[in-house]
Design an enzyme around this catalytic site. Structure first.
Site, PDB file in Angstrom:
ATOM      1  N   ILE A  82      29.842  -7.035 -25.324  1.00 19.68           N
ATOM      2  CA  ILE A  82      29.584  -5.715 -24.095  1.00 19.68           C
ATOM      3  C   ILE A  82      29.848  -4.209 -25.297  1.00 19.68           C
ATOM      4  O   ILE A  82      30.698  -4.429 -26.144  1.00 19.68           O
ATOM      5  CB  ILE A  82      30.553  -5.786 -23.518  1.00 19.68           C
ATOM      6  CG1 ILE A  82      31.323  -4.827 -22.119  1.00 19.68           C
ATOM      7  CG2 ILE A  82      32.215  -5.759 -23.911  1.00 19.68           C
ATOM      8  CD1 ILE A  82      31.868  -4.974 -21.163  1.00 19.68           C
ATOM      9  N   SER A  83      29.061  -3.668 -24.665  1.00 22.65           N
ATOM     10  CA  SER A  83      28.895  -2.286 -25.229  1.00 22.65           C
ATOM     11  C   SER A  83      30.186  -1.487 -25.383  1.00 22.65           C
ATOM     12  O   SER A  83      30.724  -1.589 -24.033  1.00 22.65           O
ATOM     13  CB  SER A  83      27.497  -1.662 -24.710  1.00 22.65           C
ATOM     14  OG  SER A  83      26.788  -2.231 -25.498  1.00 22.65           O
ATOM     15  N   PRO A  84      30.704  -0.676 -26.361  1.00 23.86           N
ATOM     16  CA  PRO A  84      31.508   0.387 -25.514  1.00 23.86           C
ATOM     17  C   PRO A  84      31.545   0.985 -24.458  1.00 23.86           C
ATOM     18  O   PRO A  84      30.006   1.858 -24.366  1.00 23.86           O
ATOM     19  CB  PRO A  84      31.842   1.527 -27.116  1.00 23.86           C
ATOM     20  CG  PRO A  84      31.134   0.413 -27.819  1.00 23.86           C
ATOM     21  CD  PRO A  84      29.803  -0.551 -27.488  1.00 23.86           C
TER      22      PRO A  84
END
Length: 415
Positions: A82-84
């Site tokens: 999951i992206s920041p």
């Protein structure tokens, strides 16, 4: 009646606990948005509000929920992450979502990006190539009531022709170049945001479709998981995990498109500057911070195969001015290297050296870092990491050391 009383009391207790937990999560989410979204420069009020109402903790595995409100990528299984939050907010802001938009997302992953978009547009169509992730995300969408998010398992390279054309397209994985089917399915005048480039050296681009063709604007260097399937099979430049290299360690070059030091990304409170006292060349990178705990750093990822590479020898020149530690023990300036396995989960223990404090002139420092057997990539972080003051780096270099052939054979056996 006694068992009923016990059950009722327990139910009240659990409900109270759930309320407290929800309140704590809401506070943590609000703090994350204030510090990592607003604090990093996102200004679109609708995007900020979408980030506030989207419960990031619901889109990460249970084991990762303690980290859900940090500005960091987290593993979600199947080698994906999951992206920041800041990256999600940045891509969303550049996409400029409107209430009447129909948006296509390539790379559902956990579903977090699609959920953020759901309150900003009419419909979101999202495609995930990994079936377990696609099914899990769809379950979360249903459980949380995201009725305008439509999820499909498939190869995102082909897009979703049945629902085209799309006003906007967002790609949350990295192809070497933009797949033509996505260009074809984007409405004339529409926007497409995508990280393109080599496996560990990518640039986030915003494209607009003009007269049937894409016109691009480079936004910033970045690092996403690769677009698998057709896009990865078509990739021409493959990463060399047997001979890992560091890019731009002299800080003499910057991207002509993004004006960021070559090879480095996700810079915070950092700048390239001319320095007549530089150990080599004319430029150095300098990090400054006057708020304890605030991030001032840069990072770079590289491929490294722990079955073949035994250690990495790193050296650099460093200079400090009035450096003081932050509030937490780990908030000290240093070079940090974290290794990751095939599933993008950390392997072994993070390695670091430095702990530079006070004021001191240019000096050389070095260390040798052992590579875990399960490592397939590494991320190098440099900066103040929450400390205050000013620190500069120059002439960073890395030499990899291979295992003897006999030991390589042992490491490459099935585990």
């Amino acid at each position: 009646m006694k068992p009923l009383i016990r059950t009722t009391c327990l139910g009240v207790f659990l409900m109270a606990g759930a309320v407290c937990h929800a309140q704590d999560a809401a506070k943590s989410l609000g703090r994350m948005v204030d510090e990592e979204v607003l604090g990093a420069g996102i200004t679109n009020a609708r995007v900020v509000q979408a980030m506030r109402i989207t419960p990031r903790q619901e889109f990460v595995p249970l084991a990762e929920r303690p980290n859900a409100f940090f500005d960091m990528a987290l593993p979600i299984g199947c080698g994906q992450s999951i992206s920041p939050p800041f990256v999600v907010a940045t891509m969303t802001e550049h996409l400029d979502p409107q209430p009447t938009d129909t948006v296509l997302e390539i790379g559902t992953g956990s579903g977090y990006q699609a959920a953020v978009l759901s309150s900003l547009v009419r419909d979101v169509y999202t495609i995930e190539i990994q079936e377990p992730l696609g099914k899990r995300a769809d379950e979360v969408f249903r459980r949380l009531g995201y009725k305008n998010v439509h999820c499909r398992v498939g190869d995102g390279y082909q897009g979703w022709p049945d629902a085209a054309p799309f006003d906007k397209i967002i790609v949350t994985c990295s192809p070497e170049k933009v797949p033509q089917p996505l260009v074809d399915q984007l409405r004339e005048g529409g926007r497409l945001i995508v990280p393109v480039g080599e496996r560990f050296q990518q640039t986030l681009y915003l494209f607009r479709k003009v007269d049937g063709k894409l016109v691009g604007q480079a936004l910033e260097p970045t690092m996403f998981v690769p677009m698998t399937g057709t896009a990865e099979r078509n990739r021409l430049i493959k990463p060399d995990s047997i001979h890992p290299t560091l890019v731009g360690g002299g800080f003499e070059k910057e991207s002509p498109e993004t004006h960021v030091p070559e090879g480095w990304y996700y810079l915070r409170h950092a700048k390239l500057e001319s320095d007549s006292t530089a150990p080599e060349g004319k430029q150095v990178i300098t990090f400054t911070n006057d708020t304890p705990g605030r991030s001032a750093r840069a990072l770079q990822a590289l491929a490294v195969d722990g079955r073949v590479v035994s250690s990495l020898e790193l050296s650099l020149w460093v200079r400090g001015r009035e450096i003081q530690p932050g509030h937490a023990e780990y908030e000290r300036p240093r070079l940090v290297m974290v290794f990751y396995g095939e599933d993008r989960r950390p392997v072994g223990q993070p390695a670091s050296f430095g702990d530079w404090m006070g004021t001191f002139p240019w000096r050389e420092d070095s260390d040798s870092i052992a590579v875990p057997r399960d490592a397939r990539m590494a991320i190098i972080w440099i900066g103040l990491h929450g400390a205050t003051g000013e620190i500069s780096f120059d002439v960073m270099a890395m030499i990899s050391h291979a295992l003897p052939k006999a030991l390589q054979a042992g490491r490459t056996e099935p585990q």
